[in-house]
Design a protein around this motif. Sequence first.
Motif, PDB file in Angstrom:
ATOM      1  N   SER A   2       0.836  -1.191   0.000  1.00 34.30           N
ATOM      2  CA  SER A   2       0.000   0.000   0.000  1.00 34.30           C
ATOM      3  C   SER A   2       0.873   1.243   0.000  1.00 34.30           C
ATOM      4  O   SER A   2       1.961   1.267   0.590  1.00 34.30           O
ATOM      5  CB  SER A   2      -0.913   0.018   1.224  1.00 34.30           C
ATOM      6  OG  SER A   2      -1.762  -1.090   1.229  1.00 34.30           O
ATOM      7  N   ARG A  47      -4.453  11.828   1.467  1.00 40.63           N
ATOM      8  CA  ARG A  47      -4.624  10.398   1.234  1.00 40.63           C
ATOM      9  C   ARG A  47      -4.987   9.698   2.528  1.00 40.63           C
ATOM     10  O   ARG A  47      -4.391   9.923   3.578  1.00 40.63           O
ATOM     11  CB  ARG A  47      -3.333   9.819   0.652  1.00 40.63           C
ATOM     12  CG  ARG A  47      -3.392   8.335   0.345  1.00 40.63           C
ATOM     13  CD  ARG A  47      -2.222   7.913  -0.524  1.00 40.63           C
ATOM     14  NE  ARG A  47      -0.978   8.536  -0.107  1.00 40.63           N
ATOM     15  CZ  ARG A  47       0.092   8.661  -0.900  1.00 40.63           C
ATOM     16  NH1 ARG A  47       0.036   8.237  -2.138  1.00 40.63           N
ATOM     17  NH2 ARG A  47       1.190   9.229  -0.444  1.00 40.63           N
ATOM     18  N   ARG A  66     -14.162  -1.707   2.591  1.00 38.31           N
ATOM     19  CA  ARG A  66     -14.232  -1.442   1.149  1.00 38.31           C
ATOM     20  C   ARG A  66     -15.629  -1.025   0.727  1.00 38.31           C
ATOM     21  O   ARG A  66     -15.790  -0.181  -0.166  1.00 38.31           O
ATOM     22  CB  ARG A  66     -13.780  -2.685   0.375  1.00 38.31           C
ATOM     23  CG  ARG A  66     -12.276  -2.904   0.429  1.00 38.31           C
ATOM     24  CD  ARG A  66     -11.861  -4.247  -0.116  1.00 38.31           C
ATOM     25  NE  ARG A  66     -10.419  -4.448   0.004  1.00 38.31           N
ATOM     26  CZ  ARG A  66      -9.822  -5.618  -0.106  1.00 38.31           C
ATOM     27  NH1 ARG A  66     -10.543  -6.711  -0.338  1.00 38.31           N
ATOM     28  NH2 ARG A  66      -8.507  -5.710   0.011  1.00 38.31           N
ATOM     29  N   SER A  80     -10.496   7.242  -5.922  1.00 37.78           N
ATOM     30  CA  SER A  80      -9.444   6.228  -5.942  1.00 37.78           C
ATOM     31  C   SER A  80      -8.492   6.508  -7.102  1.00 37.78           C
ATOM     32  O   SER A  80      -8.939   6.790  -8.216  1.00 37.78           O
ATOM     33  CB  SER A  80     -10.063   4.839  -6.092  1.00 37.78           C
ATOM     34  OG  SER A  80      -9.058   3.846  -6.144  1.00 37.78           O
ATOM     35  N   ARG A  81      -7.189   6.457  -6.827  1.00 36.60           N
ATOM     36  CA  ARG A  81      -6.174   6.668  -7.856  1.00 36.60           C
ATOM     37  C   ARG A  81      -5.271   5.450  -7.903  1.00 36.60           C
ATOM     38  O   ARG A  81      -4.883   4.911  -6.876  1.00 36.60           O
ATOM     39  CB  ARG A  81      -5.347   7.923  -7.565  1.00 36.60           C
ATOM     40  CG  ARG A  81      -6.168   9.199  -7.465  1.00 36.60           C
ATOM     41  CD  ARG A  81      -5.294  10.374  -7.099  1.00 36.60           C
ATOM     42  NE  ARG A  81      -6.082  11.548  -6.726  1.00 36.60           N
ATOM     43  CZ  ARG A  81      -5.561  12.648  -6.181  1.00 36.60           C
ATOM     44  NH1 ARG A  81      -4.248  12.710  -5.931  1.00 36.60           N
ATOM     45  NH2 ARG A  81      -6.348  13.670  -5.868  1.00 36.60           N
ATOM     46  N   ARG A  82      -4.952   5.052  -9.111  1.00 38.39           N
ATOM     47  CA  ARG A  82      -4.095   3.886  -9.297  1.00 38.39           C
ATOM     48  C   ARG A  82      -2.637   4.318  -9.448  1.00 38.39           C
ATOM     49  O   ARG A  82      -2.330   5.496  -9.563  1.00 38.39           O
ATOM     50  CB  ARG A  82      -4.542   3.092 -10.526  1.00 38.39           C
ATOM     51  CG  ARG A  82      -5.957   2.523 -10.401  1.00 38.39           C
ATOM     52  CD  ARG A  82      -6.303   1.656 -11.608  1.00 38.39           C
ATOM     53  NE  ARG A  82      -7.630   1.097 -11.503  1.00 38.39           N
ATOM     54  CZ  ARG A  82      -7.928  -0.002 -10.822  1.00 38.39           C
ATOM     55  NH1 ARG A  82      -6.958  -0.655 -10.188  1.00 38.39           N
ATOM     56  NH2 ARG A  82      -9.168  -0.459 -10.775  1.00 38.39           N
ATOM     57  N   GLY A  83      -1.777   3.329  -9.472  1.00 38.75           N
ATOM     58  CA  GLY A  83      -0.369   3.599  -9.694  1.00 38.75           C
ATOM     59  C   GLY A  83       0.444   3.573  -8.419  1.00 38.75           C
ATOM     60  O   GLY A  83      -0.066   3.370  -7.315  1.00 38.75           O
ATOM     61  N   ARG A  84       1.743   3.817  -8.590  1.00 43.96           N
ATOM     62  CA  ARG A  84       2.677   3.728  -7.473  1.00 43.96           C
ATOM     63  C   ARG A  84       2.296   4.681  -6.338  1.00 43.96           C
ATOM     64  O   ARG A  84       2.458   4.363  -5.166  1.00 43.96           O
ATOM     65  CB  ARG A  84       4.087   4.037  -7.959  1.00 43.96           C
ATOM     66  CG  ARG A  84       5.146   3.936  -6.878  1.00 43.96           C
ATOM     67  CD  ARG A  84       6.527   4.185  -7.446  1.00 43.96           C
ATOM     68  NE  ARG A  84       7.550   4.105  -6.420  1.00 43.96           N
ATOM     69  CZ  ARG A  84       8.842   4.354  -6.633  1.00 43.96           C
ATOM     70  NH1 ARG A  84       9.245   4.696  -7.852  1.00 43.96           N
ATOM     71  NH2 ARG A  84       9.703   4.260  -5.644  1.00 43.96           N
ATOM     72  N   GLY A  86      -0.745   5.887  -5.852  1.00 40.53           N
ATOM     73  CA  GLY A  86      -2.197   5.886  -5.778  1.00 40.53           C
ATOM     74  C   GLY A  86      -2.700   5.663  -4.369  1.00 40.53           C
ATOM     75  O   GLY A  86      -1.944   5.677  -3.393  1.00 40.53           O
ATOM     76  N   THR A  88      -6.552   6.116  -1.836  1.00 36.06           N
ATOM     77  CA  THR A  88      -7.858   6.760  -1.713  1.00 36.06           C
ATOM     78  C   THR A  88      -7.646   8.167  -1.184  1.00 36.06           C
ATOM     79  O   THR A  88      -7.095   8.350  -0.100  1.00 36.06           O
ATOM     80  CB  THR A  88      -8.777   5.966  -0.763  1.00 36.06           C
ATOM     81  OG1 THR A  88      -8.922   4.631  -1.248  1.00 36.06           O
ATOM     82  CG2 THR A  88     -10.147   6.614  -0.686  1.00 36.06           C
TER      83      THR A  88
END
Length: 238
Positions: A2, A47, A66, A80-84, A86, A88
Amino acid sequence: MSPPSDPLDPVLADALFRPVRAGNAFEETMERMLQAIRLGVVPPGGRLPPERELSSRLGVSRVTLREALRALQESGHVESRRGRYGGTFVRLPSSDPLPLPSDDIEDILTLRYTLETGAAEVAASRSLTPQVRRHLRGCLADASTAGVDHYRRTDSRLHLAIAEATAAPSLTAAVADVRTRLNALLAALPLIPANLTHSNDQHKTIIDAILDGDAGAARLAMAEHLAGTAALIRGFLA
C-alpha cells in the motif's frame, strides 16, 4: 504494498478511527470516515491511511471497509487513484450538503429513539389481531423488495405500521411527526445499497420480535436499527 498515507494528527486519528460496534459496523464506519473528512483529519487532497491500517483501527473487516469506501466514492467524498502513488484521496464535492446545527439533529434523533423503541416494545406486548399481523408482514415485504425510488416511502410506512400496532393514536401521530422531520434529513443522504440491505435485515428482526411477542427483543432490535441510521445522519450532516 500500500502507498504511504499522509501524516495524521495522532490525537484526532485515535479519537475518530477508533473501533466501531459490531451491530452497525458499516454505518458507524461511514460515520467515522465522514467525520474525519469534515473535521480535516484527512484534508481535501489528502490520502487516507491504507486499508489494512484503517480496518485494524476501526475493528472492521476489509470487506466492510471497502463497502464504506465505495459508498464514499459514489457520494463524491473520496476518489481512488491507481499507480505507485495511488490510494484513496479525499475530495469534497460541490454538492456536499451544508452541515446542520447539531442540536437540531440530536433533537430529532433523540425524539425518534424515545418514540420508536417504545412503540416496538408496546406493539410486541399486545395481543395483535390477524389483520394487524398481516399488515406488518405486508409492510415488511414491501420495504424488503422496494427499489431505490420507493425505498424511503416503504420504510416510512413500515415504521408507521409498527406505531399503529400499539393502538395508541397519539403515539402514532407523534411517530408520524418525527418521521416527517427525519425524512428531511434522510433526503440529503445518498441511498447506499449496503445500508439498505442491512436495514432490511434489521426490519425483519424487529417485526419477528413483535410477532413473537418478545417486547425486550423488539425494543433492542429497534434501538440497534435506529443507531445505524443515526450514525449515517451524523456522519453526513452533523
